[in-house]
Scaffold this motif. Structure first.
Motif, PDB file in Angstrom:
ATOM      1  N   ASP A  30       0.846  -1.192   0.000  1.00  0.00           N
ATOM      2  CA  ASP A  30       0.000   0.000   0.000  1.00  0.00           C
ATOM      3  C   ASP A  30       0.881   1.241   0.000  1.00  0.00           C
ATOM      4  O   ASP A  30       2.108   1.166   0.102  1.00  0.00           O
ATOM      5  CB  ASP A  30      -1.040  -0.029   1.123  1.00  0.00           C
ATOM      6  N   THR A  31       0.281   2.385  -0.149  1.00  0.00           N
ATOM      7  CA  THR A  31       1.027   3.634  -0.342  1.00  0.00           C
ATOM      8  C   THR A  31       1.924   3.974   0.842  1.00  0.00           C
ATOM      9  O   THR A  31       3.068   4.410   0.646  1.00  0.00           O
ATOM     10  CB  THR A  31       0.048   4.786  -0.644  1.00  0.00           C
ATOM     11  N   ASN A  32       1.447   3.762   2.062  1.00  0.00           N
ATOM     12  CA  ASN A  32       2.280   4.092   3.220  1.00  0.00           C
ATOM     13  C   ASN A  32       3.512   3.195   3.299  1.00  0.00           C
ATOM     14  O   ASN A  32       4.589   3.643   3.690  1.00  0.00           O
ATOM     15  CB  ASN A  32       1.474   4.029   4.514  1.00  0.00           C
ATOM     16  N   VAL A  72       0.458  11.247  -3.674  1.00  0.00           N
ATOM     17  CA  VAL A  72       0.978  11.350  -2.301  1.00  0.00           C
ATOM     18  C   VAL A  72       2.379  11.956  -2.298  1.00  0.00           C
ATOM     19  O   VAL A  72       2.719  12.734  -1.400  1.00  0.00           O
ATOM     20  CB  VAL A  72       0.939   9.971  -1.605  1.00  0.00           C
ATOM     21  N   CYS A  74      -3.695   2.559  -8.148  1.00  0.00           N
ATOM     22  CA  CYS A  74      -2.757   2.501  -7.015  1.00  0.00           C
ATOM     23  C   CYS A  74      -1.521   3.355  -7.307  1.00  0.00           C
ATOM     24  O   CYS A  74      -1.042   4.095  -6.441  1.00  0.00           O
ATOM     25  CB  CYS A  74      -2.358   1.063  -6.735  1.00  0.00           C
ATOM     26  N   ARG A  75      -1.011   3.265  -8.529  1.00  0.00           N
ATOM     27  CA  ARG A  75       0.146   4.085  -8.906  1.00  0.00           C
ATOM     28  C   ARG A  75      -0.225   5.568  -8.922  1.00  0.00           C
ATOM     29  O   ARG A  75       0.557   6.418  -8.490  1.00  0.00           O
ATOM     30  CB  ARG A  75       0.699   3.669 -10.262  1.00  0.00           C
ATOM     31  N   GLU A 120      -2.379   7.033  -7.022  1.00  0.00           N
ATOM     32  CA  GLU A 120      -2.378   7.474  -5.623  1.00  0.00           C
ATOM     33  C   GLU A 120      -0.952   7.720  -5.152  1.00  0.00           C
ATOM     34  O   GLU A 120      -0.672   8.715  -4.481  1.00  0.00           O
ATOM     35  CB  GLU A 120      -3.066   6.443  -4.729  1.00  0.00           C
ATOM     36  N   TRP A 121      -0.035   6.822  -5.507  1.00  0.00           N
ATOM     37  CA  TRP A 121       1.373   6.976  -5.130  1.00  0.00           C
ATOM     38  C   TRP A 121       1.933   8.302  -5.634  1.00  0.00           C
ATOM     39  O   TRP A 121       2.557   9.054  -4.891  1.00  0.00           O
ATOM     40  CB  TRP A 121       2.172   5.792  -5.664  1.00  0.00           C
ATOM     41  N   CYS A 177       4.972   1.924   0.698  1.00  0.00           N
ATOM     42  CA  CYS A 177       5.859   2.441  -0.364  1.00  0.00           C
ATOM     43  C   CYS A 177       6.643   3.651   0.127  1.00  0.00           C
ATOM     44  O   CYS A 177       7.834   3.785  -0.189  1.00  0.00           O
ATOM     45  CB  CYS A 177       5.044   2.779  -1.609  1.00  0.00           C
ATOM     46  N   TYR A 206       9.795   3.165  -7.072  1.00  0.00           N
ATOM     47  CA  TYR A 206       8.495   2.513  -7.236  1.00  0.00           C
ATOM     48  C   TYR A 206       8.451   1.813  -8.588  1.00  0.00           C
ATOM     49  O   TYR A 206       8.094   0.629  -8.677  1.00  0.00           O
ATOM     50  CB  TYR A 206       7.379   3.548  -7.113  1.00  0.00           C
ATOM     51  N   THR A 232       1.170  -3.605  -9.025  1.00  0.00           N
ATOM     52  CA  THR A 232       0.295  -2.452  -8.839  1.00  0.00           C
ATOM     53  C   THR A 232      -0.708  -2.415  -9.984  1.00  0.00           C
ATOM     54  O   THR A 232      -0.628  -3.210 -10.918  1.00  0.00           O
ATOM     55  CB  THR A 232       1.107  -1.137  -8.788  1.00  0.00           C
TER      56      THR A 232
END
Length: 145
Positions: free
Chosen positions: A9-11, A51, A44-45, A47-48, A13, A71, A40
Motif C-alpha cells: 500500500d502507499t504508506n 501522495v 494505485c500508482r 495514488e502513489w 511504499c 516505485y 500495482t
C-alpha cells in the motif's frame, strides 16, 4: 524459484522508497533478491504519485523523483483479467483498491500499516488466500509468509 506476488500500500511504499524505514529492511532485501514481486494497478500508482506531492511530507524534487523511480523499479503493473471477487469492505473506501489488487493478482500478501486493512487479514486469508500484514512481519522469525 518463482517469486511470491505481493501488494504494497502507499504508506509502505513511502517507508520503502522515500524514508528508508529500517523496519522494512527485510522486505526491501526480499525485493532486491527477487524473492517477492510487487504488483500495482493504475489507480494505485496514481495514488502513489499524488501522495509524493503532498506538501506535509516535505519532500523536495529529488526525493520525489527518487520515490517515483524506485516505485517503478520495484513495482510492476498488473492488469487483471478476472472479475474482482466479493471482498470484505474496508472501512476506508480509498484502500479497497489494494484488496482488489491483491485478490485479482493472486498475491499472497498485502503489506500495509493501515488499521482498517489489517483488521481484515483473517478474512482475506481464509476466504481469498492473502494476508494483510505490516512490512516488519516479513523479517519476523515466526512469520509464515
Amino acid at each position: 524459484m518463482t517469486p511470491r506476488r505481493i501488494v504494497l500500500d502507499t504508506n509502505v511504499c513511502l517507508d520503502l522508497f522515500v524514508f528508508g524505514d529500517p523496519r522494512c529492511a527485510a522486505l526491501r532485501d526480499a525485493l532486491d533478491r527477487g524473492v517477492v514481486a510487487a504488483v500495482t494497478r493504475e489507480d494505485c500508482r496514481d495514488e502513489w504519485l499524488a501522495v509524493l506531492e503532498y506538501a506535509r511530507l516535505g519532500l523536495d524534487d529529488a526525493a520525489r523523483e527518487t520515490g517515483r523511480a524506485l516505485y517503478d523499479r520495484y513495482v510492476t503493473p498488473f492488469v487483471a483479467i478476472d472479475a474482482v471477487p466479493a471482498l470484505p469492505r474496508c472501512g476506508d473506501p480509498d484502500d479497497q483498491k489494494f484488496l482488489e489488487l491483491a485478490a485479482t493478482a493472486g498475491a499472497k500478501v498485502l503489506f500495509s500499516r493501515d488499521a482498517e486493512l489489517l483488521r481484515l487479514s483473517r478474512r482475506t486469508s481464509r476466504d481469498h488466500g492473502f494476508a494483510v500484514v505490516t512490512p516488519e512481519t516479513w523479517g519476523s522469525p515466526h512469520a509464515s509468509l
